[in-house]
Design an enzyme around this catalytic site. Structure first.
Site, short mmCIF file in Angstrom:
data_model
loop_
_atom_site.label_atom_id
_atom_site.label_comp_id
_atom_site.label_asym_id
_atom_site.label_seq_id
_atom_site.Cartn_x
_atom_site.Cartn_y
_atom_site.Cartn_z
N LYS A 183 0.83 -1.20 0.00
CA LYS A 183 0.00 0.00 0.00
C LYS A 183 0.87 1.26 0.00
O LYS A 183 2.09 1.18 0.19
CB LYS A 183 -0.93 -0.03 1.21
N PHE B 36 -15.90 2.62 6.70
CA PHE B 36 -14.52 3.03 6.40
C PHE B 36 -14.19 2.98 4.91
O PHE B 36 -13.05 3.28 4.52
CB PHE B 36 -13.52 2.16 7.18
N ARG C 217 -0.79 -14.86 4.14
CA ARG C 217 -1.52 -14.13 5.19
C ARG C 217 -0.77 -14.21 6.53
O ARG C 217 -0.77 -13.26 7.30
CB ARG C 217 -2.93 -14.68 5.34
N THR D 100 -4.85 -8.04 10.33
CA THR D 100 -5.24 -6.76 9.75
C THR D 100 -4.91 -5.60 10.68
O THR D 100 -4.41 -4.56 10.25
CB THR D 100 -6.74 -6.76 9.41
N ARG E 262 3.17 -6.73 9.20
CA ARG E 262 2.43 -5.71 9.95
C ARG E 262 2.91 -5.61 11.40
O ARG E 262 2.94 -4.52 11.96
CB ARG E 262 0.94 -6.00 9.90
N ASN F 298 -1.74 -0.03 7.30
CA ASN F 298 -1.19 -1.34 7.66
C ASN F 298 -0.29 -1.96 6.59
O ASN F 298 -0.10 -3.16 6.55
CB ASN F 298 -2.29 -2.30 8.10
N HIS G 284 -1.64 -5.49 1.54
CA HIS G 284 -2.88 -6.25 1.35
C HIS G 284 -2.51 -7.61 0.79
O HIS G 284 -1.62 -7.72 -0.04
CB HIS G 284 -3.79 -5.53 0.33
#
Length: 149
Positions: free
Chosen positions: A9, A57, A85, A91, A102, A112, A115
């Site tokens: 991100k 959000f 993951r 998350t 993260r 964070n 993705h």
């Protein structure tokens, strides 16, 4: 082999974490099949996050994703969706384990860093959306050193 979609991100790009993130997936033994640096258009971000459009959000998430370039990638490997993951972490970075991306690099849920597809189905959908031109067709010479037959 299974494939997954991973996106670094805007905060991860701006903070110079691209190499570190790629390195973690490579060191695990996954293969990079596609990669591009993209300035995301609003309509494209809305399409990517369409399943979250009813969430409060949603607009903030879209605004965040279009705020700077992202790195879109496809990784291939055995159980890459589930394992990817785990590499990424929860998350919410505050509950992400140390050693995860993260857990090591993020503090706020709204920033964070990364993705990752949450299922094979969403991976296939996201890969088709982000890489309509297809993926690189190659296999690392390390393959037999990572995977049994």
């Amino acid at each position: 082999m299974e494939s997954t979609f991973i996106m670094i991100k805007p905060d991860g790009v701006q903070r110079g974490l691209i190499g570190e993130i790629i390195s973690r997936f490579e060191k695990k033994g996954f293969y990079l099949k596609a990669l591009k640096l993209v300035n995301v258009e609003r309509s494209f971000a809305e399409k990517h996050y369409a399943d979250l459009s009813s969430k409060p959000f949603f607009q903030g998430l879209v605004d965040y994703i279009i705020s700077g370039p992202v790195v879109a990638m496809v990784w291939e490997g055995k159980s890459v969706v589930t394992t990817g993951r785990k590499i990424i972490g929860a998350t919410n970075p505050l509950v992400s384990e140390p050693g995860t991306i993260r857990g090591d690099f993020a503090v706020d849920i709204g920033r964070n860093v990364i993705h990752g597809s949450d299922s094979i189905e969403s991976a296939n959908k996201e890969i088709a959306l982000w890489f309509p031109e297809g993926l690189a067709d190659w296999q690392s010479s390390q393959h037999p050193w990572i995977y049994e037959k």
